[in-house]
Design a protein around this motif. Structure first.
Motif, PDB file in Angstrom:
ATOM      1  N   ASP A   1       4.134   3.830   8.402  1.00 31.95           N
ATOM      2  CA  ASP A   1       3.310   2.621   8.239  1.00 31.95           C
ATOM      3  C   ASP A   1       3.555   2.146   6.806  1.00 31.95           C
ATOM      4  O   ASP A   1       3.314   2.885   5.863  1.00 31.95           O
ATOM      5  CB  ASP A   1       1.829   2.968   8.466  1.00 31.95           C
TER       6      ASP A   1
ATOM      7  N   GLU B   1       2.539  -1.230  15.244  1.00 27.71           N
ATOM      8  CA  GLU B   1       1.894  -2.338  14.530  1.00 27.71           C
ATOM      9  C   GLU B   1       2.895  -3.451  14.238  1.00 27.71           C
ATOM     10  O   GLU B   1       3.955  -3.209  13.667  1.00 27.71           O
ATOM     11  CB  GLU B   1       1.315  -1.833  13.200  1.00 27.71           C
TER      12      GLU B   1
ATOM     13  N   GLU C   1      -2.260  -3.621  16.150  1.00 25.69           N
ATOM     14  CA  GLU C   1      -1.886  -2.231  15.904  1.00 25.69           C
ATOM     15  C   GLU C   1      -2.732  -1.207  16.643  1.00 25.69           C
ATOM     16  O   GLU C   1      -3.435  -0.397  16.033  1.00 25.69           O
ATOM     17  CB  GLU C   1      -1.918  -1.928  14.406  1.00 25.69           C
TER      18      GLU C   1
ATOM     19  N   PHE D   1       0.888  -1.170   0.000  1.00 27.14           N
ATOM     20  CA  PHE D   1       0.000   0.000   0.000  1.00 27.14           C
ATOM     21  C   PHE D   1       0.918   1.209   0.000  1.00 27.14           C
ATOM     22  O   PHE D   1       2.116   1.076   0.282  1.00 27.14           O
ATOM     23  CB  PHE D   1      -0.926   0.001   1.236  1.00 27.14           C
TER      24      PHE D   1
ATOM     25  N   ASP E   1       2.891  -5.620   6.673  1.00 29.80           N
ATOM     26  CA  ASP E   1       2.288  -4.400   7.212  1.00 29.80           C
ATOM     27  C   ASP E   1       2.893  -4.150   8.583  1.00 29.80           C
ATOM     28  O   ASP E   1       2.853  -5.037   9.440  1.00 29.80           O
ATOM     29  CB  ASP E   1       0.759  -4.609   7.309  1.00 29.80           C
ATOM     30  N   LYS E   2       3.492  -2.976   8.767  1.00 36.24           N
ATOM     31  CA  LYS E   2       4.150  -2.671  10.051  1.00 36.24           C
ATOM     32  C   LYS E   2       4.112  -1.170  10.280  1.00 36.24           C
ATOM     33  O   LYS E   2       4.225  -0.401   9.327  1.00 36.24           O
ATOM     34  CB  LYS E   2       5.598  -3.172   9.990  1.00 36.24           C
ATOM     35  N   THR E   3       3.956  -0.763  11.514  1.00 36.73           N
ATOM     36  CA  THR E   3       4.004   0.667  11.852  1.00 36.73           C
ATOM     37  C   THR E   3       4.978   0.890  12.999  1.00 36.73           C
ATOM     38  O   THR E   3       4.976   0.135  13.968  1.00 36.73           O
ATOM     39  CB  THR E   3       2.619   1.189  12.300  1.00 36.73           C
TER      40      THR E   3
HETATM   41 ZN    ZN Z   1      -0.154  -0.665   8.660  1.00 41.68          ZN
END
Ligand code: ZN
Ligand code: ZN
Length: 349
Positions: free
Chosen positions: A208, A326, A312, A177, A219-221
């Motif tokens: 993010d 996250e 998250e 994304f 997906d990581k924040t």
């Molecule tokens: Zn994310």
């Protein structure tokens, strides 16, 4: 997977199931072109694509019957008619109203399916998990490099582009994304887009991001502070981290989605920030970056071994700033495996 779909056909007395989303096309056939229709029947799977994708479909989905679709949905209308289907199930979330109107016809009853299809991709095979892990590895390497470059005066968009460029250069297929990089008060926008705002000394910065490998997302924040951390945001950070850790501890096969959400939300509510945590505690990740399940106060369902979900929690104080942490985890029988690095202690850049 075929077993599950056959049961659905039987249970609803359907002759066929039609899928339209790029994720389900890829999941059911291996076709990565993104546009087309999958027709599932007990006899086998057919993939219908137009001229642009025909060769690609033959290469990627050789085990399916490939059908050349002429005139888009009109062609699909004829296809269904010729096969004399009576009742056909539709992936309702992925067909447009106009597309639906084009295939409507006398003699066929269409049954929209929504939550019935949600669990389809939720439990991952070891091969799927391996792709997600590779996406995590790429995204984290790119992030670590970008983190070294962060300094006052750089714009949010500069860092977001750098992150995306590095992920792609390291082998990510596009990005999972558009990378989110926000600074200062803009971090209070949970899904804000990177702007031309230069990052200032002493500000909070939220990243993010995710890479994509073999179609599978990560997906990581992480939220960091440049120079020094504002005392209230530092406190908020500790609360979010505590909520994050409590939720991680709650993850285990057999636990309800709601219980995991509750574990995080309770910490944030007890700290007096309940109204500033307005999204779910996590979501499934796979071929789509947001997929079933959702871990929220009104989710129905139970974690199963092999699900890959995010944890998250976040707190967003309008005009002041926000913090989200996250991580991506694989649900196990006796707990979970955190797929992302647990490098979530407060970071001063
Ligand atoms: Zn994310
Ligand atoms: Zn997420």
């Amino acid at each position: 997977m075929s077993e599950r779909l056959n049961q659905l056909l039987l249970g609803k007395d359907l002759d066929a199931l039609l899928f339209f989303s790029p994720e389900n096309l890829r999941y059911l056939t291996g076709f990565s072109g993104g546009e087309g229709v999958v027709c599932f029947r007990p006899q086998g799977i057919s993939l219908l694509v137009d001229f642009r994708y025909f060769e690609e479909a033959r290469l990627e989905a050789g085990q399916c019957e490939i059908h050349l679709l002429r005139q888009g949905m009109k062609g699909l209308r004829e296809y269904l008619k010729e096969r004399r289907f009576r009742r056909v199930g539709l992936e309702a979330r992925a067909i447009t109203l106009s597309g639906f109107q084009e295939i409507l016809q006398e003699g066929i009853e269409f049954i929209p399916l929504t939550h019935e299809l949600d669990p389809l991709r939720a439990v991952k095979t070891p091969e799927e998990v391996r792709k997600i892990q590779e996406a995590v590895r790429i995204a984290e390497r790119a992030f670590e490099e970008v983190l070294e470059d962060v300094r006052a005066g750089l714009r949010e968009i500069d860092l977001a582009l750098e992150l995306e460029y590095r992920m792609r250069a390291m082998g990510s297929e596009g990005v999972a994304f558009e990378a989110i990089v926000l600074s200062g008060p803009r971090t209070a926008l949970p899904h804000g887009r990177p702007s031309g705002r230069p990052i200032g000394e002493g500000e909070v910065v939220l990243f993010d991001f995710g890479a994509r490998v073999g179609g599978y997302c990560s997906d990581k924040t992480r939220t960091a502070f440049l120079g020094k951390a504002d005392p209230e945001l530092r406190r908020v950070y500790e609360v979010v981290l505590e909520a994050h850790d409590r939720a991680l501890e709650a993850v285990r096969a057999g636990v309800s989605f709601r219980e995991v959400d509750r574990a995080a939300r309770q910490v944030i509510e007890d700290a007096g920030y309940g109204e500033f945590f307005g999204h779910s505690t996590g979501h499934g990740v796979g071929l789509a970056v947001h997929e079933f399940p959702s871990l929220s106060p009104d989710s129905e369902g139970i974690l199963e071994e092999g699900m890959v979900i995010t944890i998250e929690p976040g707190i967003y104080l309008p005009q002041k700033g926000g913090v989200r942490i996250e991580d991506l985890v694989l649900v196990k029988d006796n707990g979970c495996e955190v797929l992302t690095k647990r490098d979530c202690e407060l970071k001063i850049l």
